[in-house]
Motif scaffolding. Sequence first.
Motif, PDB file in Angstrom:
ATOM      1  N   PHE A   1       3.737  -0.041  -2.571  1.00 23.93           N
ATOM      2  CA  PHE A   1       3.254   1.302  -2.260  1.00 23.93           C
ATOM      3  C   PHE A   1       4.744   2.590  -2.951  1.00 23.93           C
ATOM      4  N   ASP A   2       5.120   2.901  -4.572  1.00 19.79           N
ATOM      5  CA  ASP A   2       5.913   3.794  -4.927  1.00 19.79           C
ATOM      6  C   ASP A   2       5.568   5.233  -4.296  1.00 19.79           C
ATOM      7  N   ASP A   3       6.075   6.136  -3.897  1.00 19.93           N
ATOM      8  CA  ASP A   3       6.337   7.092  -3.622  1.00 19.93           C
ATOM      9  C   ASP A   3       5.626   8.149  -4.316  1.00 19.93           C
ATOM     10  N   HIS A   4       6.663   7.665  -5.236  1.00 24.75           N
ATOM     11  CA  HIS A   4       7.360   8.575  -6.445  1.00 24.75           C
ATOM     12  C   HIS A   4       5.706   8.764  -7.368  1.00 24.75           C
TER      13      HIS A   4
ATOM     14  N   HIS B   1       2.778   7.651  -6.638  1.00 27.02           N
ATOM     15  CA  HIS B   1       1.536   8.131  -6.040  1.00 27.02           C
ATOM     16  C   HIS B   1       1.567   9.246  -6.663  1.00 27.02           C
ATOM     17  N   HIS B   2       2.957   9.651  -6.262  1.00 22.19           N
ATOM     18  CA  HIS B   2       2.563  11.912  -6.510  1.00 22.19           C
ATOM     19  C   HIS B   2       2.177  11.821  -8.678  1.00 22.19           C
TER      20      HIS B   2
ATOM     21  N   GLU C   1      -1.463   2.680  -6.060  1.00 20.75           N
ATOM     22  CA  GLU C   1      -0.494   2.361  -5.056  1.00 20.75           C
ATOM     23  C   GLU C   1      -0.793   2.197  -3.610  1.00 20.75           C
TER      24      GLU C   1
END
Length: 336
Positions: A135-138, A140-141, A147
């Motif tokens: 999971f890569d938050d950047h 995903h956003h 992710e």
Amino acid sequence: MVLLQRLYRMKSRLPVMMTVMMIMMVFCCSRLPCRLPVPLEPQPDTCVASTALNHPLLQRTNGKVQRMPGDVLEVDLEGASWQPWTEPGNCSKYLTRFGRRLSPVLLVSLPCSGNTWLRYLLEGATGLFTGSRYFDDHLHHGGFLGEGVTMDKGRTLLHKTHGATLEPFTHDLLSRYLEVDPNLPTVLLIRDPARAVLSYYKLVKLIGGDRHRAEIPESKFRSEEFRDFVTDVTLLWEELAMDRLLWTTKPLYVLHYEDLTANPIHHLRLLLDFLSVPTDEGRLTCLAAHLDGSFRRNSSRAFDPFTQEEKLRFVQAVTRVNNLLRLLGYPLIPTP
């Protein structure tokens, strides 16, 4: 006289001894998988050695993803969606969504080999999210809503993994085997090792939302840390490619990053065919006008931080992987 008597007794026993030997030979042959000489022209019931055409490794080369029963590439119209192209015009109508009951397919690559860009291309071309083991938050956003979505949910077109190439690095054979399921259809994305190592090191040294695209000072590449990183990751690059080529039991598609960058739409069409996904010409037209996406690093500076010894390691690793690619009928790594 004694000698003559012994010879006479042996002569009288000779037929018995020969009979016993014949019985033993027949018994042994009945226990062993011995055959009559194989005729020059193989017969239908003759067991012959595997040939280049029927070897299991070669049968994967021209295989395709076989969609599981119930997988009709259905789109979940009620779930989350993403608009990849927002400017006014015909392309703004296209959305990316999750699927339902999608067949599991792996996307395997060393980090920074173009996997995020390939996912962007596939999502734009199909309208289906791709997944990731991580999971890569950047990301995903930035629209990669798959992710962290687990593969068993059946909601994503394919599932990204880097196998055993993440820190802390390991070259242990069992660990490498357990990291990636060999019994799933797989897309193996390969990038020139020198370029992949360089991009990977940048990703490791950067933090924040721009780590997928930013650059680092050249001084970072003159450290002992970088020298060790090159040694480790060059070996990981080779191991990852070799492991997938030798261990994957289901259809395997080999895609070279350099080929994809040279002709993205052409190679995307070939990949869609492997995935058994129909081509949407409208989406491909829009994708051709928006090729880069949001997370592709475009470095224009000419920079070579590698020693001669490291360059030799790259050449040797590429040669070994190319030998196996050639043997199995896959395209070779393009020359930089």
